[in-house]
Write an enzyme that holds these catalytic residues in place. Structure first.
Site, PDB file in Angstrom:
ATOM      1  N   ASP A  99       5.367  15.096  10.143  1.00  0.00           N
ATOM      2  CA  ASP A  99       5.216  14.550   8.556  1.00  0.00           C
ATOM      3  C   ASP A  99       4.080  15.033   7.899  1.00  0.00           C
ATOM      4  O   ASP A  99       3.709  13.831   7.702  1.00  0.00           O
ATOM      5  CB  ASP A  99       5.941  13.322   8.505  1.00  0.00           C
ATOM      6  CG  ASP A  99       6.591  12.810   7.645  1.00  0.00           C
ATOM      7  OD1 ASP A  99       6.624  13.494   6.551  1.00  0.00           O
ATOM      8  OD2 ASP A  99       6.571  11.531   7.415  1.00  0.00           O
ATOM      9  N   LEU A 122       0.966  -1.314   0.124  1.00  0.00           N
ATOM     10  CA  LEU A 122      -0.233  -0.012   0.471  1.00  0.00           C
ATOM     11  C   LEU A 122       0.525   0.981   0.300  1.00  0.00           C
ATOM     12  O   LEU A 122       0.873   2.591  -0.495  1.00  0.00           O
ATOM     13  CB  LEU A 122      -1.176   0.181   1.148  1.00  0.00           C
ATOM     14  CG  LEU A 122      -2.207  -0.940   0.966  1.00  0.00           C
ATOM     15  CD1 LEU A 122      -2.546  -1.024   3.063  1.00  0.00           C
ATOM     16  CD2 LEU A 122      -2.215  -0.997   0.432  1.00  0.00           C
ATOM     17  N   GLN A 125       5.108   2.745   1.166  1.00  0.00           N
ATOM     18  CA  GLN A 125       7.004   2.622   1.176  1.00  0.00           C
ATOM     19  C   GLN A 125       6.836   3.072   1.782  1.00  0.00           C
ATOM     20  O   GLN A 125       6.811   5.228   0.894  1.00  0.00           O
ATOM     21  CB  GLN A 125       7.558   1.565   0.113  1.00  0.00           C
ATOM     22  CG  GLN A 125       8.487   1.194   0.772  1.00  0.00           C
ATOM     23  CD  GLN A 125       9.147   0.404  -0.473  1.00  0.00           C
ATOM     24  OE1 GLN A 125       8.622   0.492  -1.729  1.00  0.00           O
ATOM     25  NE2 GLN A 125       9.973  -0.587  -0.716  1.00  0.00           N
ATOM     26  N   VAL A 132       3.782  -0.554   4.469  1.00  0.00           N
ATOM     27  CA  VAL A 132       2.463  -0.659   4.308  1.00  0.00           C
ATOM     28  C   VAL A 132       2.397  -1.859   3.621  1.00  0.00           C
ATOM     29  O   VAL A 132       2.553  -1.661   2.193  1.00  0.00           O
ATOM     30  CB  VAL A 132       1.473   0.304   4.619  1.00  0.00           C
ATOM     31  CG1 VAL A 132       0.574   0.149   5.317  1.00  0.00           C
ATOM     32  CG2 VAL A 132       2.800   1.574   6.685  1.00  0.00           C
TER      33      VAL A 132
END
Length: 714
Positions: free
Chosen positions: A135, A15, A17, A23
């Site tokens: 982030d 899903l 990276q 993920v």
């Protein structure tokens, strides 16, 4: 295949990276339900142990609908490698949403507001727990589609997060460079030594960049060649940004930066929302941490937007669409001031129509009592004074042409740009057509209202004529009696006679002018009917949608070709033909928009300018007639009272040479009563005609329903 005791996943079912983890889409063994597992790589284990455990601890303490939930921490097989099991967000990330061709110029206003609400609520949860994310970016905001079909966005990836109160600072570096605060960018990307410390407001800078990108489809600060290729210039743009500017783009190498304090015209947000959003962006996209807003002010201003009601307005004369953001507890005064800011129509000149009727608004009435509006059912604003048409403002997107050279990567990239442009052209076409819908609807309502006002004026004139006839008949009796009695002065009442003569002239003038107005309205109605028929037969939107589907299919094929990197001869020839077809389809779309949609739209703007000028003149004239009728009504009432009194006081010679006075009951009352009866009979006749017409329409509707047909719109 990888697995833990309760979950399993395929390594190619990825899903997302990042630098320290990947993920994957996983299934629970017991139920088959989908989940997301975050698997850490070897780089992650090079970090200090407390840093590795930080994300686990963060997610355990955070529980909010706008934060991706941590469901379990499990170990992979015999390796004892820990993985995070989290809720699966089937809608992908905000980044993937923005990558879709239809969102190349930003999200729709309704979707943007959902992103705004979700991020604000999620960040508020972080600050309540003393957490700084470090982030924030579209890739770390996940989308879930709820049972009601509405999106919900959730913050994720807390690998860089740490606990930090508002007055604390940190020196470690995390984040993605395009979204980094300039102070962090200088040290992390440019590798320049500095001893600056960073506070929680670095998240606000990242949020500002994210919101700008969500609203426009592009980053706010772009050096020539892009942020990743021109890092020094990227830092220079963000640190030297003039106060109040929210975007800066460098279009050529070593060229000047084009600054902007507004969102671009291609942005899909309304002017009403831009007015509220731009000051927020300006104050969180501030390189100087001392000048940047704190989270308290950020939450206050964003929640102020989210708690406002939206009133949809269409300015008929200007042919402009507006969304006015006001609080439901505000009064109509506040609403009208907000409308003035967007339309330049002063509050004293504002009149409104809704669903075919005049909308009367009390200045002290609260906004929540205004009828509920939607984008398809706005309130129509009409200015008492003529306003020049402005129309929908838009910028036609550039549609690139494919070079003859065969290049899989370049062709796929150009195909995406063309597809994005066609999506934008379809939106422009729909906006032009919707504007024409509103114009035709508003003019129809205006004609109906003016025709009703004409009928009312005719009725008032008829009533005044009856009163005038009564006064004239009374005057004739008085003159007859004066002629029979020598001791009476024939000149008595001469002023009244002159007033009655003037009234006859005024009423005749009003009647003639109203007839002229009715003829003008009938002419406009005929023109409107012809234009309306042409408009409803228009199929431009359907044609553009068909071409868009063809363009999108070619784009998907060219994307598949790019993944292969090399094509067989036959596939290469098909690729070239498809590229050529895409260019042809795009040119057809441009021709439809320019030569069809735009031309009809501009023609209607010219018509509405003439129609509304005539309508405004007629409305002013009818109001003047109304004032004159009121004045004439008062004059006739006074004249009638004066003549009645004069008539009743005339001494008459009767048998026996005795003088007496005519009684009101025996002379005036019968005429007065006859006049009132005549007025009432006329009103009754009109009411009966109206009821008869409604019954006929109902019979037609019942007949059409019994025949299995839809009743025709009236």
């Amino acid at each position: 295949m990888q697995s833990t005791s309760n979950y399993l996943w395929l390594l190619n079912d990825i899903l997302g990276q990042g630098a320290t983890a990947s993920v994957y889409k996983a299934r629970r063994k017991q139920t088959g339900d989908h989940y997301a597992v975050k698997v850490f790589n070897h780089v992650s284990y090079l970090r200090p142990y407390e840093v590795q455990m930080r994300e686990f601890d963060m997610l355990r303490k955070l529980n909010h609908k706008n934060i991706v939930k941590l469901l379990a921490v499990e170990e992979v097989g015999t390796t004892k490698q820990k993985v995070l099991v989290m809720e699966y967000c089937a809608g992908g990330s905000l980044h993937s949403v923005l990558e879709e061709s239809e969102n190349a110029f930003g999200l729709s206003e309704s979707e943007f507001l959902i992103v705004l609400q979700s991020v604000v609520a999620g960040m508020n949860q972080l600050r309540e727990n003393g957490v700084v994310h470090r982030d924030i970016k579209p890739g770390n905001i996940m989308r879930v589609v709820g049972e009601d079909g509405q999106s919900v966005y959730k913050l994720t990836d807390f690998g860089a997060a740490r606990e930090l109160e508002d007055d604390e600072q940190f020196m470690s570096l995390y984040g993605t460079e395009e979204y980094l605060h300039p102070d962090m960018y200088e040290r992390a990307v440019l590798r320049k030594p500095q001893n600056k410390k960073y506070g929680v407001t670095v998240d606000l800078w990242s949020i500002g960049v994210t919101f700008y990108q969500t609203a426009t489809g592009s980053l706010p600060f772009i050096p020539y060649g892009g942020p990743r290729k021109n890092k020094e210039m990227m830092h220079k743009i963000t640190t030297e940004k003039p106060e109040g500017m929210i975007a800066g783009v460098q279009h050529r190498d070593c060229g000047p930066v084009e600054w902007s304090k507004e969102l671009p015209i291609t942005c899909r947000l309304s002017e009403g929302l831009k007015f509220l959003l731009v000051p927020i962006l300006a104050n969180i996209l501030e390189a100087d941490q001392a000048k940047c807003w704190g989270f308290d002010q950020f939450f206050a201003e964003t929640n102020d937007i989210l708690h406002r009601s939206v009133i949809h307005i269409f300015s008929l004369q200007q042919a402009t669409v507006h969304k006015v953001y006001v609080h439901s507890y505000n009064t109509i005064n506040v609403l009208m001031d907000a409308i003035f800011r967007q339309t330049d129509v002063p509050a004293v000149e504002q009149e409104f129509m809704y669903e075919g009727y005049c909308l009367e608004l009390d200045l002290v009435q609260q906004v929540d009592l205004v009828p509920k509006t939607t984008e398809e059912r706005p309130i129509i604003l009409v200015s008492k004074e003529q306003k020049a048409p402005i129309g929908i403002t838009y910028k036609e997107p550039d549609v690139p042409t494919f070079p003859p050279k065969f290049d899989l990567i370049s062709d796929a990239n150009l195909a995406k740009i063309v597809t994005c442009a066609v999506h934008q052209l379809l939106r422009i076409t729909k906006s032009l057509m919707k504007c024409q819908d509103f114009i035709l609807r508003g003019v129809y309502w205006m004609l109906a209202i003016l025709k009703e006002e004409c009928r009312n004026t005719v009725q008032r004139v008829a009533t005044l004529n009856l009163k005038l006839d009564f006064c004239k008949s009374t005057m004739m009796r008085i003159q007859k009696i004066y002629g029979q009695q020598s001791r009476m002065n024939p000149s008595e009442g001469g002023d009244v006679h002159m007033k009655l003569q003037l009234t006859v002239h005024f009423l005749a003038t009003i009647s003639q002018n109203v007839q002229n107005s009715q003829k003008q309205l009938d002419q406009i109605a005929a023109q409107w009917s012809t234009t309306n028929d042409i408009h409803h037969k228009d199929s431009t939107i359907g044609k553009v949608e068909v071409l868009l589907e063809k363009v999108s299919a070619i784009h998907r094929q060219l994307k598949k070709d790019r993944m292969k990197m090399k094509l067989q001869y036959n596939d290469e020839q098909i690729h070239k033909f498809e590229k050529l077809n895409m260019g042809i389809h795009a040119k057809k779309v441009l021709a439809l928009v320019r030569e069809d949609a735009e031309q009809k739209y501009k023609k209607l703007l010219t018509c509405v300018k003439d129609w509304m000028r005539t309508a405004c003149d007629i409305r002013k004239q009818l109001r003047s007639f109304g004032e004159q009728c009121e004045s004439l009504h008062c004059d006739l009432e006074n004249c009638g009272a004066y003549l009645n009194n004069m008539y009743n006081q005339i001494p008459l010679k009767v048998e026996g040479d005795q003088s007496t006075t005519k009684s009101t009951a025996s002379t005036v009352y019968p005429d007065q009563k006859c006049m009132e009866m005549a007025i009432r009979m006329k009103q009754l006749k009109q009411e009966i005609e109206h009821v008869t017409k409604e019954l006929q329409q109902n019979n037609m509707t019942i007949q059409s329903l019994s025949d299995g047909q839809k009743p025709q719109d009236i």
